[in-house]
Design a protein around this motif. Structure first.
Motif, PDB file in Angstrom:
ATOM      1  N   ALA A  50       1.006  -1.148   0.057  1.00 39.62           N
ATOM      2  CA  ALA A  50       0.048  -0.162   0.060  1.00 39.62           C
ATOM      3  C   ALA A  50       0.820   1.291  -0.061  1.00 39.62           C
ATOM      4  CB  ALA A  50      -0.874   0.020   1.207  1.00 39.62           C
ATOM      5  N   GLU A  51       1.935   1.181   0.650  1.00 44.50           N
ATOM      6  CA  GLU A  51       2.903   2.422   0.633  1.00 44.50           C
ATOM      7  C   GLU A  51       3.332   2.500  -0.629  1.00 44.50           C
ATOM      8  OE1 GLU A  51       4.008   4.650   2.863  1.00 44.50           O
ATOM      9  OE2 GLU A  51       2.384   3.992   4.201  1.00 44.50           O
ATOM     10  N   ALA A  52       3.873   1.564  -1.266  1.00 41.30           N
ATOM     11  CA  ALA A  52       4.192   1.660  -2.763  1.00 41.30           C
ATOM     12  C   ALA A  52       3.285   2.260  -3.817  1.00 41.30           C
ATOM     13  CB  ALA A  52       5.011   0.109  -3.168  1.00 41.30           C
ATOM     14  N   GLN A  53       2.215   1.841  -3.573  1.00 35.79           N
ATOM     15  CA  GLN A  53       1.047   2.101  -4.362  1.00 35.79           C
ATOM     16  C   GLN A  53       1.062   3.753  -4.104  1.00 35.79           C
ATOM     17  OE1 GLN A  53      -2.918   1.334  -3.041  1.00 35.79           O
ATOM     18  NE2 GLN A  53      -3.624   1.278  -5.180  1.00 35.79           N
ATOM     19  N   ARG A  54       0.773   4.293  -2.947  1.00 41.67           N
ATOM     20  CA  ARG A  54       0.616   5.388  -2.479  1.00 41.67           C
ATOM     21  C   ARG A  54       1.592   6.431  -3.258  1.00 41.67           C
ATOM     22  NH1 ARG A  54      -2.003   3.736   2.251  1.00 41.67           N
ATOM     23  NH2 ARG A  54      -0.103   3.544   3.322  1.00 41.67           N
ATOM     24  N   HIS A  55       2.772   5.920  -3.138  1.00 42.64           N
ATOM     25  CA  HIS A  55       4.141   6.590  -3.568  1.00 42.64           C
ATOM     26  C   HIS A  55       4.016   6.718  -5.197  1.00 42.64           C
ATOM     27  CE1 HIS A  55       8.287   8.192  -3.751  1.00 42.64           C
ATOM     28  NE2 HIS A  55       8.405   7.557  -4.637  1.00 42.64           N
ATOM     29  N   MET A  56       3.801   5.594  -5.859  1.00 40.83           N
ATOM     30  CA  MET A  56       3.644   5.772  -7.261  1.00 40.83           C
ATOM     31  C   MET A  56       2.450   6.675  -7.886  1.00 40.83           C
ATOM     32  SD  MET A  56       4.990   2.032  -8.787  1.00 40.83           S
ATOM     33  CE  MET A  56       3.761   1.013  -7.706  1.00 40.83           C
ATOM     34  N   ARG A  57       1.310   6.525  -6.967  1.00 41.22           N
ATOM     35  CA  ARG A  57       0.082   7.271  -7.509  1.00 41.22           C
ATOM     36  C   ARG A  57       0.274   8.947  -7.683  1.00 41.22           C
ATOM     37  NH1 ARG A  57      -5.226   4.348  -5.086  1.00 41.22           N
ATOM     38  NH2 ARG A  57      -6.226   5.884  -6.690  1.00 41.22           N
ATOM     39  N   GLN A  58       1.396   9.233  -7.010  1.00 41.01           N
ATOM     40  CA  GLN A  58       1.811  10.763  -7.204  1.00 41.01           C
ATOM     41  C   GLN A  58       2.396  10.989  -8.517  1.00 41.01           C
ATOM     42  OE1 GLN A  58       4.428  12.468  -3.832  1.00 41.01           O
ATOM     43  NE2 GLN A  58       4.628  10.000  -3.132  1.00 41.01           N
ATOM     44  N   PHE A  59       2.577  10.157  -9.392  1.00 42.87           N
ATOM     45  CA  PHE A  59       3.302  10.105 -10.753  1.00 42.87           C
ATOM     46  C   PHE A  59       2.589   9.419 -11.722  1.00 42.87           C
ATOM     47  CE2 PHE A  59       6.314  10.105  -7.331  1.00 42.87           C
ATOM     48  CZ  PHE A  59       6.777  11.356  -7.594  1.00 42.87           C
ATOM     49  N   THR A  60       1.697   8.332 -11.414  1.00 46.79           N
ATOM     50  CA  THR A  60       0.712   7.831 -12.561  1.00 46.79           C
ATOM     51  C   THR A  60      -0.260   6.916 -11.744  1.00 46.79           C
ATOM     52  OG1 THR A  60       1.213   6.136 -14.289  1.00 46.79           O
ATOM     53  CG2 THR A  60       2.559   5.593 -12.255  1.00 46.79           C
ATOM     54  N   SER A  61      -1.153   6.457 -12.474  1.00 48.80           N
ATOM     55  CA  SER A  61      -2.122   5.842 -11.847  1.00 48.80           C
ATOM     56  C   SER A  61      -1.819   4.271 -11.383  1.00 48.80           C
ATOM     57  CB  SER A  61      -3.406   5.788 -12.797  1.00 48.80           C
ATOM     58  OG  SER A  61      -3.257   5.018 -14.034  1.00 48.80           O
ATOM     59  N   CYS A  62      -2.277   3.787 -10.262  1.00 42.70           N
ATOM     60  CA  CYS A  62      -1.827   2.407  -9.634  1.00 42.70           C
ATOM     61  C   CYS A  62      -3.094   2.296  -8.904  1.00 42.70           C
ATOM     62  CB  CYS A  62      -0.619   2.661  -8.813  1.00 42.70           C
ATOM     63  SG  CYS A  62      -0.248   0.849  -8.303  1.00 42.70           S
ATOM     64  N   ASP A  63      -4.235   1.638  -9.663  1.00 41.07           N
ATOM     65  CA  ASP A  63      -5.604   1.345  -9.106  1.00 41.07           C
ATOM     66  C   ASP A  63      -5.559  -0.054  -9.017  1.00 41.07           C
ATOM     67  OD1 ASP A  63      -6.062   4.283  -9.505  1.00 41.07           O
ATOM     68  OD2 ASP A  63      -6.685   3.980 -11.278  1.00 41.07           O
ATOM     69  N   ASP A  64      -6.641  -0.380  -8.205  1.00 45.46           N
ATOM     70  CA  ASP A  64      -7.212  -2.022  -8.065  1.00 45.46           C
ATOM     71  C   ASP A  64      -5.914  -2.832  -7.770  1.00 45.46           C
ATOM     72  OD1 ASP A  64      -9.811  -0.892  -9.059  1.00 45.46           O
ATOM     73  OD2 ASP A  64      -9.088  -1.514 -11.243  1.00 45.46           O
ATOM     74  N   LEU A  65      -5.513  -2.249  -6.547  1.00 46.59           N
ATOM     75  CA  LEU A  65      -4.269  -2.838  -5.827  1.00 46.59           C
ATOM     76  C   LEU A  65      -4.706  -4.359  -5.362  1.00 46.59           C
ATOM     77  CD1 LEU A  65      -1.221  -3.212  -5.087  1.00 46.59           C
ATOM     78  CD2 LEU A  65      -1.901  -2.184  -2.957  1.00 46.59           C
ATOM     79  N   SER A  66      -3.875  -5.251  -5.891  1.00 46.12           N
ATOM     80  CA  SER A  66      -4.220  -6.698  -5.400  1.00 46.12           C
ATOM     81  C   SER A  66      -3.117  -7.595  -5.104  1.00 46.12           C
ATOM     82  CB  SER A  66      -4.808  -7.462  -6.507  1.00 46.12           C
ATOM     83  OG  SER A  66      -4.982  -8.949  -6.203  1.00 46.12           O
TER      84      SER A  66
END
Length: 393
Positions: A50-66
């Motif tokens: 979840a931390e990695a997702q939050r970081h990457m979403r500052q620059f590109t979409s990273c939706d529907d994490l599974s």
């Protein structure tokens, strides 16, 4: 036969470098069921993924994490699984805007992960895939590794602190890109995204032939057809008087010259002497009752090579984001010992008639017959009066 071998190698590269699922014979298929959406319960709300997702979403979409192992977006084949290369957790999200997915690996030991990837690259090379890893999509972050399947996703992510891990000994980082040390010898970290189809980061070292074969009109085999010169700012102001708003709205005051706006941005930034510029003036109307308008800058130049070198670096930095120059940024038009910075196409049209030429450092640029195309004083750039978006009539 050589072409067939190259095609076979390219197909094999995509198994890990692009993380598409591999079928028999090295052919690739898109991640199965990429349109499927995992259940909400599959998305970890907290933790490294979840931390990695939050970081990457500052620059590109990273939706529907599974984090589900059977998520159809998870790659098959040689991709490291949990337990390999020190990987403790695996997840996947979708970058729908770029029609791709991003696999996320969380290693217990980042050095062990990098050693595992390096060994894998070496094994592939020994097995006959000499170019394996040139188009790496292994992006190292702080505590996690991202594997975007879409080149555009990778381009967005390297604008952050993520860096591409390249372990092929033949991999080169072109001029203008970062070269950083990873945790393992023999590899490198960079913000250069290589793509075989040319959709990756622009390569500023791509060869250009400013003289052509001598058959194009306006392109001398050697030297120049001539550039304008002036002995002072006053002479330069007079020279460009019919092309720029310099007659009424003109200043050499350092505070006025330093003015710029969201619509008008100069090429030369900071201390002009660092750019080889010895004199500087502003033409146009600074902000007052109205917004600033018709701003252009005039330069007398003591070191033209220094000016062109700095301008090339600034142009490369601008191109790295999306391969395009900012519309509000000025272009640098040069003479022998003078230069003009303006973002107005009609003004540049007049300056081209005065024999000024634009410093263009776009990779692979060429000009049609009838336009001037001459060598600049720095490698990788040319001087020209051809603008693809605003051709002379």
């Amino acid at each position: 036969m050589r072409i067939q071998r190259i095609l076979a190698t390219t197909a094999a590269l995509s198994c890990l470098a692009t993380l598409a699922a591999c079928e028999e014979g090295g052919r690739t298929s898109p991640p199965g069921g990429a349109t499927a959406t995992p259940s909400a319960s599959a998305a970890p709300a907290e933790g490294p993924l979840a931390e990695a997702q939050r970081h990457m979403r500052q620059f590109t979409s990273c939706d529907d994490l599974s984090a589900k192992a059977d998520d159809p977006r998870m790659p098959r084949g040689d991709f490291p699984k949990a337990g390999q290369w020190s990987v403790a957790e695996l997840g996947v999200c979708s970058d729908k805007a770029e029609k791709g997915d991003i696999v996320i690996a969380v290693p217990k030991d980042m050095k062990a992960f990098q050693e595992g990837y390096k060994q894998y690259v070496m094994d592939r090379i020994k097995g006959g895939d000499g170019g394996y890893g040139h188009e790496s999509r292994v992006l190292i972050g702080k505590g996690f590794v991202a594997f975007p399947t879409a080149t555009k996703s990778a381009l967005k992510l390297v604008r952050s602190d993520l860096r591409v891990l390249v372990c092929n000994p033949g991999g080169r980082v072109p001029e203008g890109y970062k070269r950083e040390k990873p945790l393992v010898e023999g590899c490198g970290l960079t913000d250069f995204v290589s793509a075989e189809d040319g959709s990756g980061s622009p390569n500023f070292e791509m060869p250009q032939d400013p003289a052509g074969d001598g058959s194009k009109l306006g392109q001398p085999k050697n030297g120049s057809l001539g550039l304008p010169r002036a002995g002072s700012i006053a002479e330069l102001r007079k020279l460009v008087g019919n092309s720029l708003d310099c007659e009424k709205n003109f200043s050499t005051d350092p505070e006025a010259v330093a003015i710029e706006s969201i619509d008008y941005q100069p090429v030369v930034k900071g201390n002009a002497l660092d750019w080889g510029v010895t004199g500087r003036a502003l033409c146009g109307q600074p902000a007052g009752e109205r917004r600033a308008h018709d701003l252009s800058w005039l330069d007398t130049v003591g070191d033209m090579k220094k000016l062109q070198t700095k301008a090339k670096a600034a142009q490369q930095a601008d191109l790295k984001d999306d391969g395009k120059l900012k519309a509000t940024g000025s272009l640098l038009l040069v003479g022998e010992n003078i230069a003009v910075e303006t973002n107005d196409p009609s003004s540049r049209f007049g300056l081209y008639q005065l024999q000024f030429l634009y410093l263009n450092c776009t990779p692979g640029f060429s000009a049609p017959s009838g336009y001037r195309l001459e060598k600049s004083q720095v490698e990788g750039c040319v001087l020209t009066n051809y603008e693809p978006d605003h051709p002379l009539r």
